[in-house]
Write an enzyme that holds these catalytic residues in place. Structure first.
Site, mmCIF file in Angstrom:
data_model
loop_
_atom_site.group_PDB
_atom_site.id
_atom_site.type_symbol
_atom_site.label_atom_id
_atom_site.label_comp_id
_atom_site.label_asym_id
_atom_site.label_seq_id
_atom_site.Cartn_x
_atom_site.Cartn_y
_atom_site.Cartn_z
ATOM 1 N N GLY A 1 0.827 -1.210 0.000
ATOM 2 C CA GLY A 1 0.000 0.000 0.000
ATOM 3 C C GLY A 1 0.856 1.253 0.000
ATOM 4 O O GLY A 1 1.944 1.281 0.588
ATOM 5 N N ALA B 1 23.464 -5.321 23.328
ATOM 6 C CA ALA B 1 22.920 -5.954 24.549
ATOM 7 C C ALA B 1 21.580 -5.311 24.898
ATOM 8 O O ALA B 1 21.309 -4.993 26.054
ATOM 9 C CB ALA B 1 23.910 -5.803 25.711
ATOM 10 N N GLY B 2 20.741 -5.104 23.875
ATOM 11 C CA GLY B 2 19.388 -4.602 24.119
ATOM 12 C C GLY B 2 18.465 -5.788 24.373
ATOM 13 O O GLY B 2 18.921 -6.932 24.560
ATOM 14 N N ILE C 1 16.374 -7.453 22.383
ATOM 15 C CA ILE C 1 16.390 -8.526 21.379
ATOM 16 C C ILE C 1 17.696 -9.307 21.452
ATOM 17 O O ILE C 1 17.708 -10.542 21.416
ATOM 18 C CB ILE C 1 16.130 -7.935 19.968
ATOM 19 C CG1 ILE C 1 14.699 -7.381 19.908
ATOM 20 C CG2 ILE C 1 16.360 -8.979 18.886
ATOM 21 C CD1 ILE C 1 14.341 -6.678 18.619
ATOM 22 N N VAL D 1 31.682 -2.407 17.847
ATOM 23 C CA VAL D 1 32.085 -3.181 16.663
ATOM 24 C C VAL D 1 32.444 -2.213 15.537
ATOM 25 O O VAL D 1 31.680 -1.305 15.210
ATOM 26 C CB VAL D 1 30.948 -4.132 16.227
ATOM 27 C CG1 VAL D 1 31.280 -4.808 14.910
ATOM 28 C CG2 VAL D 1 30.704 -5.170 17.316
ATOM 29 N N ALA E 1 21.892 -7.065 16.420
ATOM 30 C CA ALA E 1 20.651 -6.674 17.125
ATOM 31 C C ALA E 1 20.852 -5.280 17.711
ATOM 32 O O ALA E 1 20.897 -5.090 18.914
ATOM 33 C CB ALA E 1 20.332 -7.690 18.223
ATOM 34 N N ARG F 1 15.905 -1.094 15.738
ATOM 35 C CA ARG F 1 15.036 -1.134 14.562
ATOM 36 C C ARG F 1 14.726 0.289 14.118
ATOM 37 O O ARG F 1 14.802 1.225 14.907
ATOM 38 C CB ARG F 1 13.736 -1.889 14.904
ATOM 39 C CG ARG F 1 13.997 -3.340 15.288
ATOM 40 C CD ARG F 1 12.737 -4.065 15.713
ATOM 41 N NE ARG F 1 11.763 -4.190 14.657
ATOM 42 C CZ ARG F 1 11.789 -5.133 13.707
ATOM 43 N NH1 ARG F 1 12.755 -6.025 13.694
ATOM 44 N NH2 ARG F 1 10.855 -5.188 12.780
ATOM 45 N N HIS G 1 -2.086 -17.197 48.864
ATOM 46 C CA HIS G 1 -0.860 -17.822 49.351
ATOM 47 C C HIS G 1 -0.887 -19.299 49.010
ATOM 48 O O HIS G 1 -1.910 -19.946 49.198
ATOM 49 C CB HIS G 1 -0.758 -17.651 50.872
ATOM 50 C CG HIS G 1 0.400 -18.403 51.460
ATOM 51 N ND1 HIS G 1 1.685 -17.938 51.360
ATOM 52 C CD2 HIS G 1 0.456 -19.589 52.117
ATOM 53 C CE1 HIS G 1 2.503 -18.810 51.947
ATOM 54 N NE2 HIS G 1 1.777 -19.824 52.416
HETATM 55 P P1 FAD Z 1 4.906 -4.482 12.529
HETATM 56 O O1 FAD Z 1 4.599 -5.587 13.438
HETATM 57 O O2 FAD Z 1 6.298 -4.303 12.052
HETATM 58 O O3 FAD Z 1 3.934 -4.664 11.293
HETATM 59 C C1 FAD Z 1 3.963 -3.833 10.185
HETATM 60 C C2 FAD Z 1 3.359 -4.578 9.021
HETATM 61 O O4 FAD Z 1 3.183 -3.678 7.938
HETATM 62 C C3 FAD Z 1 4.237 -5.713 8.491
HETATM 63 O O5 FAD Z 1 3.489 -6.881 8.404
HETATM 64 C C4 FAD Z 1 4.680 -5.222 7.108
HETATM 65 O O6 FAD Z 1 4.836 -6.273 6.169
HETATM 66 C C5 FAD Z 1 3.507 -4.336 6.735
HETATM 67 N N1 FAD Z 1 3.836 -3.303 5.756
HETATM 68 C C6 FAD Z 1 4.867 -2.426 5.785
HETATM 69 N N2 FAD Z 1 4.811 -1.597 4.741
HETATM 70 C C7 FAD Z 1 3.715 -1.957 4.030
HETATM 71 C C8 FAD Z 1 3.114 -1.472 2.853
HETATM 72 N N3 FAD Z 1 3.606 -0.433 2.206
HETATM 73 N N4 FAD Z 1 1.993 -2.079 2.394
HETATM 74 C C9 FAD Z 1 1.467 -3.156 3.079
HETATM 75 N N5 FAD Z 1 1.997 -3.643 4.185
HETATM 76 C C10 FAD Z 1 3.087 -3.046 4.672
HETATM 77 N N6 FAD Z 1 7.338 -6.324 21.354
HETATM 78 C C11 FAD Z 1 6.704 -6.612 22.490
HETATM 79 O O7 FAD Z 1 5.835 -5.852 22.911
HETATM 80 N N7 FAD Z 1 6.980 -7.758 23.195
HETATM 81 C C12 FAD Z 1 7.933 -8.622 22.784
HETATM 82 O O8 FAD Z 1 8.165 -9.645 23.433
HETATM 83 C C13 FAD Z 1 8.633 -8.347 21.589
HETATM 84 N N8 FAD Z 1 9.565 -9.193 21.131
HETATM 85 C C14 FAD Z 1 10.190 -8.931 19.951
HETATM 86 C C15 FAD Z 1 11.141 -9.829 19.496
HETATM 87 C C16 FAD Z 1 11.783 -9.607 18.301
HETATM 88 C C17 FAD Z 1 12.817 -10.591 17.807
HETATM 89 C C18 FAD Z 1 11.440 -8.452 17.514
HETATM 90 C C19 FAD Z 1 12.105 -8.209 16.196
HETATM 91 C C20 FAD Z 1 10.494 -7.552 17.962
HETATM 92 C C21 FAD Z 1 9.863 -7.780 19.194
HETATM 93 N N9 FAD Z 1 8.911 -6.899 19.694
HETATM 94 C C22 FAD Z 1 8.292 -7.163 20.881
HETATM 95 C C23 FAD Z 1 8.538 -5.661 18.985
HETATM 96 C C24 FAD Z 1 7.215 -5.848 18.229
HETATM 97 O O9 FAD Z 1 7.349 -6.915 17.332
HETATM 98 C C25 FAD Z 1 6.863 -4.565 17.509
HETATM 99 O O10 FAD Z 1 6.833 -3.503 18.426
HETATM 100 C C26 FAD Z 1 5.504 -4.678 16.837
HETATM 101 O O11 FAD Z 1 5.470 -5.748 15.942
HETATM 102 C C27 FAD Z 1 5.171 -3.377 16.116
HETATM 103 O O12 FAD Z 1 3.914 -3.480 15.562
HETATM 104 P P2 FAD Z 1 3.493 -2.642 14.289
HETATM 105 O O13 FAD Z 1 2.101 -3.070 13.959
HETATM 106 O O14 FAD Z 1 3.759 -1.206 14.501
HETATM 107 O O15 FAD Z 1 4.488 -3.079 13.126
HETATM 108 P P1 AMP Z 2 18.047 -1.895 21.362
HETATM 109 O O1 AMP Z 2 17.975 -0.530 20.721
HETATM 110 O O2 AMP Z 2 17.450 -2.009 22.724
HETATM 111 O O3 AMP Z 2 17.599 -2.984 20.432
HETATM 112 O O4 AMP Z 2 19.604 -2.165 21.597
HETATM 113 C C1 AMP Z 2 20.559 -2.106 20.579
HETATM 114 C C2 AMP Z 2 21.934 -1.928 21.228
HETATM 115 O O5 AMP Z 2 22.954 -2.082 20.232
HETATM 116 C C3 AMP Z 2 22.139 -0.544 21.850
HETATM 117 O O6 AMP Z 2 22.391 -0.710 23.223
HETATM 118 C C4 AMP Z 2 23.353 0.018 21.099
HETATM 119 O O7 AMP Z 2 24.224 0.733 21.969
HETATM 120 C C5 AMP Z 2 24.061 -1.248 20.575
HETATM 121 N N1 AMP Z 2 24.925 -0.983 19.412
HETATM 122 C C6 AMP Z 2 24.635 -0.234 18.316
HETATM 123 N N2 AMP Z 2 25.694 -0.220 17.433
HETATM 124 C C7 AMP Z 2 26.688 -0.990 17.983
HETATM 125 C C8 AMP Z 2 28.026 -1.370 17.591
HETATM 126 N N3 AMP Z 2 28.584 -0.976 16.433
HETATM 127 N N4 AMP Z 2 28.746 -2.173 18.432
HETATM 128 C C9 AMP Z 2 28.207 -2.613 19.592
HETATM 129 N N5 AMP Z 2 26.970 -2.272 20.027
HETATM 130 C C10 AMP Z 2 26.195 -1.478 19.237
#
Ligand code: FAD
Ligand code: AMP
Length: 482
Positions: A122, A189-190, A192, A245, A279, A282, A454
């Site tokens: 979209g 060390a965030g 993810i 890094v 990691a 994002r 409890h």
């Molecule tokens: P998204 O989930 O990113 O969804 C966006 C959607 O839009 C996607 O499906 C994409 O394909 C679609 N899209 C994009 N552009 C277009 C377009 N132009 N047309 C049509 N479709 C499109 N959050 C938590 O709260 N708890 C957790 O435990 C957690 N664990 C996580 C673990 C990992 C490994 C990762 C990567 C993320 C985690 N998160 C967690 C974060 C969470 O996944 C995101 O905050 C959440 O998914 C955001 O939701 P959203 O709807 O904004 O976007």
């Molecule tokens: P988050 O934003 O919680 O997912 O965490 C990502 C982490 O990656 C942050 O704490 C950043 O400081 C770290 N980070 C980003 N770039 C680098 C790099 N080049 N080397 C090591 N750590 C990094």
């Protein structure tokens, strides 16, 4: 003539699909566009969270936790097991099955609520138009009285370690390993990095986490982050702080490895890994999403600018979830989706951005809500502290899971709860009790006067609240007043 909708939502992650369902519930003719395809080239709903985020990572965390339990923590209960082994493809297959079940579930919810799910990409092409490009390249223009942009976020790439999907992967690749890497590097060390590092460390990888910052988990209360560092290090994660890094080199031979260069306080360092997970955070995904002629404003970091009700600078165009300000969390996006739907229906719904719970799903979990001690000090607020360690909880001892503590912070003058920080088993569910309490402006005394079942882990919340007022029952009182 183009199809007419009251609301068109772009993206079906937690922010988008929840917005679409709520809009439909409120009687709006609603479409939700999603570009994601599954392995069979079929449109799949649920976004990052369901496909490659919250759910699959928790599936692997749960599987790997059970493996650790079976390997060395059952003896204490008198349970003898033989040699325990791990079938990684079976674990990944289970994860995929759960993802399939939940994403199918969204399809079912769309059907039940009469949301039109549309496969394709979209683009906001006018203030009341969304152009959808299907996967075969055909275009369709939808007319919309309201547009909700919920396109989410994607992993950040860093030039020193570009993802190649094989040796160097992002979080998505780290959910797909078919065998346990012997040596695993994690950059960042965030949340993810720690969750995925924990999964593979539990299964046998020697994990090194490289983090540029000197401060471990800077958003977390210091007492809790110190405890987390201690516990995670004991579990085998080698977390190197102040390690930035600067480059990486892929091996040339048949055995694929990556040598990573980083700088720490002692100068240039290098380490070789079989797999490297990047990691480092994002970024909001706004690529080719909006016709620039419409003039929707982005901020300096690329997030769509919105007001407190998620309205953009263009009337009737809203943005929710990871591509707007605030923590990138599924539940925050979901509540924004509901708020926008209800605002379109002329309700006055708001999101309380002061009460967005955070969780790190390591074991033990780390969860928090509200202010931490460092923030209260910086703001000059007088507060009381109540801490209750799980080692004093009967339920935690019975479960042989007594690492960590509950820490509750209350205003010294009014006793109103200001924050709660937990490291321990089920921390996410424990902190949620205080999220509810804080929504109702509860005091520590209110929690102290509430009866808790409890034996339950939540008694630690009760005791921490009592401790904040100097009269915990099951632990000595060292009430700290700041
Ligand atoms: P998204 O989930 O990113 O969804 C966006 C959607 O839009 C996607 O499906 C994409 O394909 C679609 N899209 C994009 N552009 C277009 C377009 N132009 N047309 C049509 N479709 C499109 N959050 C938590 O709260 N708890 C957790 O435990 C957690 N664990 C996580 C673990 C990992 C490994 C990762 C990567 C993320 C985690 N998160 C967690 C974060 C969470 O996944 C995101 O905050 C959440 O998914 C955001 O939701 P959203 O709807 O904004 O976007
Ligand atoms: P988050 O934003 O919680 O997912 O965490 C990502 C982490 O990656 C942050 O704490 C950043 O400081 C770290 N980070 C980003 N770039 C680098 C790099 N080049 N080397 C090591 N750590 C990094």
């Amino acid at each position: 003539m183009s199809k007419q909708y009251d609301v068109v939502v772009i993206g079906s992650g937690p922010a988008g699909y929840v917005a679409a369902i709520r809009c439909a519930q409120l009687g709006f003719k609603t479409a939700c566009i999603e570009k994601w395809l599954n392995k069979e080239n079929k449109t799949i709903y649920g976004g990052t969270c369901l496909n490659v985020g919250c759910i699959p990572s928790k599936a692997l965390l749960d599987s790997s936790h059970k493996y650790v339990e079976a390997q060395g923590h059952l003896d204490v209960h008198g349970i003898k097991v033989g040699k325990v082994s791990m079938d990684v493809p079976a674990m990944i297959g289970r994860k995929d099955k759960i993802v399939g079940q939940l994403t199918q579930g969204i399809k079912g919810l769309f059907a039940a609520n009469k949301v039109d799910g549309i496969g394709g990409t979209g683009k906001v092409s006018a203030t009341d138009k969304v152009t959808v490009t299907a996967h075969d390249g055909t275009e369709e223009v939808l007319t919309a009285k309201n547009i909700i942009i919920a396109a989410g976020s994607v992993p950040i790439d860093i030039p020193p370690a570009l993802v190649n999907g094989e040796t160097i992967v992002d979080s998505t690749g780290a959910l797909e390993f078919q065998e346990v890497p012997k040596r695993l590097g994690v950059i960042g060390a965030g949340v993810i990095g720690l969750e995925l590092g924990s999964v593979w460390s539990r299964l046998g990888s020697k994990v090194t986490v490289l983090e540029a910052l000197d401060d471990f988990l800077p958003a977390v209360d210091k007492q809790i982050s110190k405890e987390a560092m201690k516990i995670l290090s004991k579990q085998g994660l080698d977390i190197k702080m102040g390690a930035r890094v600067s480059g990486s080199t892929l091996s040339k031979g048949a055995k694929k490895t990556v040598e990573v260069n980083y700088t720490d306080q002692d100068g240039e360092q290098k380490e070789t890994f079989d797999k490297l997970i990047v990691a480092v955070g994002r970024r909001p995904f706004t690529d080719n999403l909006i016709d620039p002629a419409i003039g929707i404003e982005l901020d300096e970091r690329g997030f769509i600018k919105v007001n407190e009700s998620c309205g953009t600078n263009i009337p009737n165009i809203y943005a929710v979830g990871d591509l707007v300000r605030g923590p990138m969390l599924a539940h925050k996006g979901m509540e924004e989706g509901v708020m926008v739907a209800e605002r379109i229906a002329d309700k006055k719904t708001q999101v309380n951005y002061d009460l967005v719970p955070s969780v790190i799903y390591t074991h033990p979990e780390i969860a928090w809500i509200g202010k931490n001690e460092e923030e209260l000090k910086a703001e000059g607020v007088d507060y009381n502290v109540g801490v209750f360690p799980f080692v004093a909880s009967g339920r935690a001892l019975a479960a042989n899971d007594s690492d960590g503590m509950v820490k509750l912070l209350a205003d010294a003058k009014t006793d109103r709860i200001l924050g709660c920080h937990v490291i321990g088993a089920s921390a996410a569910d424990l902190v949620q009790q205080i999220v509810i309490a804080m929504e109702f402006s509860a005091s520590a005394e209110d929690i102290g006067l509430t009866m808790f079942a409890h034996p339950a882990l939540s008694e630690a919340i009760h005791e921490a609240a009592l401790a904040a007022n100097g009269h915990a029952i099951h632990i000595g009182n060292r009430k700290r007043r700041k």
